[in-house]
Design a protein around this motif. Structure first.
Motif, short mmCIF file in Angstrom:
data_model
loop_
_atom_site.label_atom_id
_atom_site.label_comp_id
_atom_site.label_asym_id
_atom_site.label_seq_id
_atom_site.Cartn_x
_atom_site.Cartn_y
_atom_site.Cartn_z
N ASN A 463 50.49 36.87 47.29
CA ASN A 463 50.46 36.87 45.82
C ASN A 463 49.68 35.68 45.27
OD1 ASN A 463 52.23 39.17 45.70
ND2 ASN A 463 53.91 37.77 46.21
N ALA A 464 48.68 35.26 46.02
CA ALA A 464 47.88 34.11 45.60
C ALA A 464 46.40 34.43 45.78
CB ALA A 464 48.27 32.87 46.39
N GLY A 465 46.02 35.64 45.42
CA GLY A 465 44.63 36.04 45.58
C GLY A 465 44.12 36.82 44.39
N ALA A 466 42.81 36.96 44.32
CA ALA A 466 42.16 37.74 43.27
C ALA A 466 40.96 38.45 43.87
CB ALA A 466 41.71 36.84 42.12
N THR A 467 40.74 39.67 43.45
CA THR A 467 39.55 40.42 43.84
C THR A 467 38.84 40.90 42.58
OG1 THR A 467 40.84 42.46 44.08
CG2 THR A 467 40.47 41.15 46.07
N PHE A 468 37.54 40.94 42.64
CA PHE A 468 36.74 41.36 41.49
C PHE A 468 35.36 41.73 42.00
CE2 PHE A 468 37.03 36.76 41.86
CZ PHE A 468 35.71 36.40 42.07
N SER A 469 34.56 42.31 41.14
CA SER A 469 33.20 42.66 41.52
C SER A 469 32.21 41.82 40.73
CB SER A 469 32.93 44.15 41.27
OG SER A 469 33.00 44.45 39.88
N ILE A 470 31.04 41.63 41.34
CA ILE A 470 29.94 40.94 40.67
C ILE A 470 28.68 41.78 40.82
CG2 ILE A 470 30.93 38.64 41.08
CD1 ILE A 470 28.72 38.33 43.28
N THR A 526 47.90 32.47 34.27
CA THR A 526 48.40 32.25 32.92
C THR A 526 49.65 31.38 32.99
OG1 THR A 526 49.86 34.17 32.96
CG2 THR A 526 47.58 34.55 32.27
N THR A 527 50.13 30.96 31.84
CA THR A 527 51.35 30.14 31.81
C THR A 527 52.55 30.89 32.35
OG1 THR A 527 51.69 30.83 29.51
CG2 THR A 527 50.55 28.73 29.88
N SER A 528 52.49 32.23 32.32
CA SER A 528 53.60 33.02 32.85
C SER A 528 53.41 33.33 34.33
CB SER A 528 53.75 34.33 32.06
OG SER A 528 52.56 35.11 32.18
N GLY A 529 52.31 32.85 34.94
CA GLY A 529 52.11 33.02 36.37
C GLY A 529 51.23 34.18 36.77
N LYS A 530 50.68 34.93 35.79
CA LYS A 530 49.82 36.06 36.13
C LYS A 530 48.43 35.58 36.54
CE LYS A 530 52.11 39.40 33.08
NZ LYS A 530 51.93 40.32 31.93
N VAL A 531 47.87 36.25 37.56
CA VAL A 531 46.53 35.88 38.04
C VAL A 531 45.50 36.22 36.96
CG1 VAL A 531 44.77 36.33 39.78
CG2 VAL A 531 47.18 36.21 40.44
N GLN A 532 44.61 35.27 36.69
CA GLN A 532 43.54 35.49 35.72
C GLN A 532 42.26 35.85 36.49
OE1 GLN A 532 44.15 31.57 33.64
NE2 GLN A 532 44.12 32.88 31.82
N ARG A 533 42.10 37.13 36.75
CA ARG A 533 40.99 37.56 37.59
C ARG A 533 39.64 37.31 36.92
NH1 ARG A 533 44.81 41.79 38.20
NH2 ARG A 533 45.75 41.83 40.30
N ASN A 534 39.56 37.56 35.63
CA ASN A 534 38.28 37.35 34.94
C ASN A 534 37.88 35.88 34.97
OD1 ASN A 534 37.93 40.06 34.32
ND2 ASN A 534 39.02 39.90 32.37
#
Length: 728
Positions: A463-470, A526-534
């Motif tokens: 729960n400490a990762g992010a995926t996105f496209s470029i 975020t302050t609530s702990g949600k991953v900020q992927r953007n």
């Protein structure tokens, strides 16, 4: 008509197809109840069409499903079957023989299976026309994307008929076809996807014209096959997602282009993923000598939740491309670029406007009010082609299909989750509210991929990762970012990267472009702990992530890159400039006599060495990283790479190879041994001076079926496409 990979043709008239459909319908009417759900599990071909029409004619709901790979788990098929509570499944006899459902999907054993290609057509006489109303459901279209939570879009007969009329009117078919009944379209898009089903199959039924179908794998292996079919059959209509046009530019050689006549191609639709102006411009320039005209393009926008087409022009025309300030768009403002440097400009392709009774509103997703003309907002759609909702998703339907403008009694809208604006009669799609990743026309949900990544190696913090496209070289590419546990920061992080790539390729059929391993507690949240992927994506592009180690696939003409934190740079996985395939895989043979067994073994060793060189260049790893007995998937090579490899091998060895050869021989050792036997077997009796017996070939009917279903998504392409900057 279905065109095989070898150019063979199988065709059915409308009357013949309806007769087959009635036989299937009569069989279903005897065994299940009206409204029951029926899975359609077919390789590419005409039998799927007969089955789909048979279900509709029986008053039951067809549920098109992705054709599975052999000897592999079937999580998506199983999940769809459970979600729609399917009681029956239709397929071909060979599929029942080869899928091995008892082992690969025991949960599907409760579903009744029927091979429709074995039915006696005489039972068509028992068919009874069902009572069907416009508001009744016609079929369930499951959206691409999440494996764990696919959603079935409920499309009614009224939705379908309205959208078919919208396509007819939007394409201006009477104008581009002197006689629509004589007009021909060519499609390689998978039939289980809305664009392939509605655009490639059902629209020709609606118009009464001819449709030439191909398998997704046929296109992916050799993109020229698509354009060759358009040329050979003098097709008027054909289209695909953006990536397909890009592949044509990259893969079709000048020699192949010289044999194409695209002068009949009057409408080239483009949709299902972001439409890149550069791609359209390059395609038009590259194929202009073949007779292709830039004014044949038809950029459009759509999604399964709106049946298919949601916005498009009035007939084909030169693409409307506008340049805007990138920084302004990031703030949801519209400011046309004027003299700005290229790096500060974002060019966007217009997708036409709403058709017939369709209404498009641009809405502030927070206030639920229409935005000002100079602002970007969420795209909302209303009209008779908007589907009823998702199957058994009451709460989600209330949000997605129940959008209401604040202070208005104007009815409900479909909230697309896409951001855009209207200008000069064109819809411009610029971003996504939701963080769905669209690669090669297929949707992938970040949380699915992130879960796969977190399980790939114990060094990765869950729960400490992010995926996105470029956007890299005009192609959407996948980037993986994940925090690394402190106790592993001095460990073998290259192995961690390798495990991540292998897991993502295996579970999602995606080729990872970059992996970034970062310090604990440094992922933006975020302050609530949600991953900020953007925000994570922006930090990646700006080089602001706190990197422990990273790897990037080699670009054209460059090395791969892997680096550690600070001065402790890790050695790049690919230490040589990337070579052209022809230099890595020079021709072998032909031989003027049959080879002895020891010579075949030496040939296999030679092939294996060159094959490993190709894989090193393609995967961006060191030679020492490869094991001849290790499956290709463990190196992060996805299904599209497997199709590309089959094409390279055909050119290199001058033998016919199925697109799925790398699935059936998944290691360098096994593939080289098979190829050596194939090459050695290409000695004719005349050359050998005696009668020779051909060695047994590994190509079976099953492989032929697989070749027809491998997609971007499936092939990869197989594949497509649901609610992103899409377009039918």
């Amino acid at each position: 008509m279905f065109r095989g990979d070898d150019g063979s043709e199988t065709s059915l008239t409308f009357a013949e197809l309806f007769e087959r459909a009635k036989a299937i319908a009569a069989t279903l009417q005897r065994r299940i109840q009206p409204g029951d759900r029926v899975l359609l599990v077919y390789p590419a071909g005409l039998e799927f069409i007969a089955a789909f029409l048979g279900c509709v004619s029986a008053g039951v709901l067809p549920v098109p499903a992705t054709y599975p790979k052999p000897r592999r788990p079937l999580p998506r098929l199983s999940t769809i079957a459970a979600d729609c509570q399917a009681v029956f499944a239709l397929t071909a006899a060979q599929t029942l023989t080869t899928l091995d459902l008892a082992r690969s999907a025991p949960e599907l054993r409760s579903v009744q299976w029927l091979a429709t290609d074995t039915l006696d057509l005489a039972c068509a006489a028992d068919w009874q026309r069902p009572e069907v109303r416009p508001e009744d459901l016609a079929f369930l279209q499951y959206t691409s994307g999440s494996i764990s939570d696919p959603k079935g879009v409920m499309v009614t007969h009224a939705n379908l008929m309205r959208n078919l009329e919208m396509i007819y009117e939007g394409f201006s078919i009477p104008r581009i076809c002197a006689d629509p009944v004589e007009g021909t379209g060519v499609s390689w898009l998978p039939a289980y996807h809305d664009m392939g089903l509605i655009g490639g199959i059902l629209e020709p039924f609606y118009v009464g014209g001819r449709s030439v179908l191909m398998s997704p794998a046929a296109f992916l292996q050799r993109p020229v096959r698509w354009l060759k079919a358009i040329s050979d059959y003098r097709a008027v209509i054909g289209g695909a997602p953006n990536f397909a046009y890009e592949l044509c530019v990259e893969k079709i050689t000048p020699e192949q282009r010289s044999e194409l006549d695209l002068g009949s191609w009057r409408l080239a639709f483009c949709g299902a993923e972001p439409i890149r102006p550069e791609t359209l411009e390059r395609f038009a320039e590259t194929f202009a000598p073949c007779g292709f005209r830039e004014d044949a393009f038809y950029p459009c926008y759509g999604l399964a939740e709106s049946t298919l087409l949601a916005a498009g022009g009035k007939g084909p025309g030169r693409p409307v491309i506008r340049a805007f300030e990138r920084a302004a768009l990031a703030e949801l403002r519209i400011a046309e670029a004027n003299g700005h440097p290229a790096g500060e400009i974002h060019r966007v392709t217009g997708c036409g406007g709403p058709r017939l009774d369709q209404v498009v509103e641009i809405v502030d997703p927070e206030t639920l009010l229409p935005v000002q003309p100079d602002r970007v907002g969420e795209i909302w759609i209303k009209g008779s082609a908007v589907a009823r909702g998702y199957w058994n998703r009451a709460e989600e339907n209330a949000v997605t299909f129940g959008g209401r403008l604040a202070g208005s009694n104007d009815g409900t809208y479909l909230r697309t989750g896409d951001l855009g604006f209207l200008r000069d009669g064109n819809l411009f799609v610029v971003a996504r509210l939701k963080e769905v990743i669209v690669i090669r026309g297929r949707n992938h949900y970040p949380h699915d991929i992130e879960l796969t990544v977190s399980r790939a190696h114990e060094a990765l913090i869950p729960n400490a990762g992010a995926t996105f496209s470029i956007d890299h070289e005009n192609t959407e590419r996948l980037v993986v970012v994940n925090e690394v546990d402190r106790q592993y920061r001095n460990g073998d992080l290259e192995q961690v990267v390798q495990r991540i790539r292998a897991a993502v390729a295996e579970e999602h059929e995606l080729d990872v472009f970059a992996v970034v391993l970062i310090r604990p507690a440094s992922l933006p949240r975020t302050t609530s702990g949600k991953v900020q992927r953007n925000l994570c994506r922006q930090q990646y592009l700006d080089g602001d992530l706190k990197v422990q180690a990273q790897w990037q696939a080699p670009s054209r003409g460059s090395n791969g890159s892997a680096s550690g934190n600070g001065a402790a740079r890790r050695r790049a996985p690919a230490e040589r400039p990337r070579k052209a395939a022809s230099s890595i895989l020079p021709k072998i043979g032909p031989f003027d006599r049959p080879l002895r067994e020891d010579e075949v073994e030496r040939l296999a060793e030679q092939i294996e060495t060159r094959l490993l060189d190709w894989l090193v260049e393609r995967a961006g790893l060191r030679t020492s990283d490869f094991d001849r007995d290790k499956p290709f998937a463990e190196y992060g090579l996805d299904s599209l790479t497997a199709v590309e490899l089959s094409h390279e091998l055909e050119e290199w060895l001058d033998v016919e190879i199925t697109p799925v050869v790398a699935w059936n021989y998944p290691t360098a050792a096994s593939l080289a041994a098979y190829l050596a036997r194939e090459v050695a077997g290409k000695v004719s009796p005349e050359d050998a001076g005696e009668e020779t017996q051909q060695p047994p070939t590994a190509e079976s009917e099953f492989e032929k079926l697989l070749a027809e279903i491998e997609n971007l998504s499936d092939n990869d392409v197989e594949a497509a496409l649901e609610r992103e900057p899409r377009n039918p």
